[in-house]
Design a protein around this motif. Sequence first.
Motif, PDB file in Angstrom:
ATOM      1  N   SER A   1       0.831  -1.202   0.000  1.00 27.77           N
ATOM      2  CA  SER A   1       0.000   0.000   0.000  1.00 27.77           C
ATOM      3  C   SER A   1       0.865   1.251   0.000  1.00 27.77           C
ATOM      4  O   SER A   1       1.831   1.358   0.752  1.00 27.77           O
ATOM      5  CB  SER A   1      -0.915   0.028   1.217  1.00 27.77           C
ATOM      6  OG  SER A   1      -1.624   1.242   1.256  1.00 27.77           O
ATOM      7  N   LEU A   2       0.478   2.178  -0.838  1.00 28.96           N
ATOM      8  CA  LEU A   2       1.151   3.472  -0.893  1.00 28.96           C
ATOM      9  C   LEU A   2       0.414   4.503  -0.050  1.00 28.96           C
ATOM     10  O   LEU A   2       0.839   5.654   0.038  1.00 28.96           O
ATOM     11  CB  LEU A   2       1.223   3.956  -2.345  1.00 28.96           C
ATOM     12  CG  LEU A   2       1.914   3.020  -3.329  1.00 28.96           C
ATOM     13  CD1 LEU A   2       1.773   3.541  -4.754  1.00 28.96           C
ATOM     14  CD2 LEU A   2       3.377   2.860  -2.955  1.00 28.96           C
ATOM     15  N   LEU A   3      -0.711   4.069   0.555  1.00 29.22           N
ATOM     16  CA  LEU A   3      -1.587   5.010   1.264  1.00 29.22           C
ATOM     17  C   LEU A   3      -1.987   4.505   2.656  1.00 29.22           C
ATOM     18  O   LEU A   3      -2.948   5.018   3.228  1.00 29.22           O
ATOM     19  CB  LEU A   3      -2.856   5.246   0.431  1.00 29.22           C
ATOM     20  CG  LEU A   3      -2.645   5.791  -0.974  1.00 29.22           C
ATOM     21  CD1 LEU A   3      -3.913   5.649  -1.797  1.00 29.22           C
ATOM     22  CD2 LEU A   3      -2.197   7.234  -0.906  1.00 29.22           C
ATOM     23  N   ALA A   4      -1.277   3.540   3.188  1.00 28.29           N
ATOM     24  CA  ALA A   4      -1.692   2.918   4.450  1.00 28.29           C
ATOM     25  C   ALA A   4      -1.887   3.935   5.579  1.00 28.29           C
ATOM     26  O   ALA A   4      -2.926   3.941   6.248  1.00 28.29           O
ATOM     27  CB  ALA A   4      -0.693   1.842   4.863  1.00 28.29           C
ATOM     28  N   ALA A   5      -0.924   4.792   5.777  1.00 28.61           N
ATOM     29  CA  ALA A   5      -1.028   5.775   6.869  1.00 28.61           C
ATOM     30  C   ALA A   5      -2.168   6.758   6.610  1.00 28.61           C
ATOM     31  O   ALA A   5      -2.946   7.079   7.522  1.00 28.61           O
ATOM     32  CB  ALA A   5       0.290   6.524   7.043  1.00 28.61           C
ATOM     33  N   GLU A   6      -2.283   7.211   5.377  1.00 29.86           N
ATOM     34  CA  GLU A   6      -3.332   8.167   5.034  1.00 29.86           C
ATOM     35  C   GLU A   6      -4.720   7.547   5.178  1.00 29.86           C
ATOM     36  O   GLU A   6      -5.648   8.178   5.686  1.00 29.86           O
ATOM     37  CB  GLU A   6      -3.142   8.680   3.600  1.00 29.86           C
ATOM     38  CG  GLU A   6      -1.930   9.560   3.415  1.00 29.86           C
ATOM     39  CD  GLU A   6      -0.634   8.795   3.136  1.00 29.86           C
ATOM     40  OE1 GLU A   6      -0.621   7.539   3.230  1.00 29.86           O
ATOM     41  OE2 GLU A   6       0.373   9.454   2.829  1.00 29.86           O
ATOM     42  N   ASP A   7      -4.851   6.299   4.721  1.00 33.29           N
ATOM     43  CA  ASP A   7      -6.143   5.622   4.835  1.00 33.29           C
ATOM     44  C   ASP A   7      -6.526   5.376   6.295  1.00 33.29           C
ATOM     45  O   ASP A   7      -7.686   5.506   6.670  1.00 33.29           O
ATOM     46  CB  ASP A   7      -6.136   4.303   4.058  1.00 33.29           C
ATOM     47  CG  ASP A   7      -6.256   4.493   2.553  1.00 33.29           C
ATOM     48  OD1 ASP A   7      -6.797   5.534   2.122  1.00 33.29           O
ATOM     49  OD2 ASP A   7      -5.814   3.601   1.810  1.00 33.29           O
ATOM     50  N   LYS A   8      -5.532   5.056   7.112  1.00 33.26           N
ATOM     51  CA  LYS A   8      -5.800   4.857   8.543  1.00 33.26           C
ATOM     52  C   LYS A   8      -6.287   6.163   9.173  1.00 33.26           C
ATOM     53  O   LYS A   8      -7.285   6.173   9.904  1.00 33.26           O
ATOM     54  CB  LYS A   8      -4.552   4.364   9.262  1.00 33.26           C
ATOM     55  CG  LYS A   8      -4.762   4.133  10.738  1.00 33.26           C
ATOM     56  CD  LYS A   8      -3.502   3.681  11.438  1.00 33.26           C
ATOM     57  CE  LYS A   8      -3.781   3.555  12.919  1.00 33.26           C
ATOM     58  NZ  LYS A   8      -2.578   3.505  13.712  1.00 33.26           N
ATOM     59  N   ASP A   9      -5.603   7.258   8.895  1.00 36.32           N
ATOM     60  CA  ASP A   9      -6.010   8.564   9.422  1.00 36.32           C
ATOM     61  C   ASP A   9      -7.399   8.948   8.932  1.00 36.32           C
ATOM     62  O   ASP A   9      -8.232   9.441   9.695  1.00 36.32           O
ATOM     63  CB  ASP A   9      -5.011   9.656   9.021  1.00 36.32           C
ATOM     64  CG  ASP A   9      -3.671   9.539   9.716  1.00 36.32           C
ATOM     65  OD1 ASP A   9      -3.568   8.789  10.711  1.00 36.32           O
ATOM     66  OD2 ASP A   9      -2.716  10.204   9.260  1.00 36.32           O
TER      67      ASP A   9
END
Length: 170
Positions: free
Chosen positions: A147-155
């Motif tokens: 995932s290139l967006l794991a942190a963003e998706d979690k937030d």
Amino acid sequence: MRPTDLLVLAVVLLILSPAAHATVESTCKAVSLYTDHDFCVKTLQSDPTSATADLRGHAVIATNLSSDKAAEVFAKIQTLLKSSKNIDETLCLSTCSQQYISLISNLDKAWSAIKESRKDDALDAFSASYDAPDTCEMGFEHLSVPSLLAAEDKDQAQLCTLAFDICSLL
């Protein structure tokens, strides 16, 4: 009772009413079953107007912050799409892009509904794309692409939950 006594009583009741003056702490305590208390406090306090906002104001703040984050993530997705050379990665990012377009639209609808005291419409709008960040992540998992967006998706998922939970208290 004299009319002035009634007026004083009405003002006192208004001041003591939780809807009229919901502190960040009381709002976050009320949603702590599904939302991390510290995340809630930190998030709401990031907006200086939260100190004097009522419960509806906290719902608007949370929705604004969720919407702002969704716009940031969408912009990042567009940048990543332009530079992606991997077909599976591009497919995942395209799915995420569609999810975030829907999320942004529904957050706008929720914001309007909250401002217009239409709680059920706001909750429906949140529910319509509440799972956008998770759906984005599932695409990466399904194709076994990091995932290139794991942190963003979690937030984003936390912000969506916070906004939904506060709105449900209205």
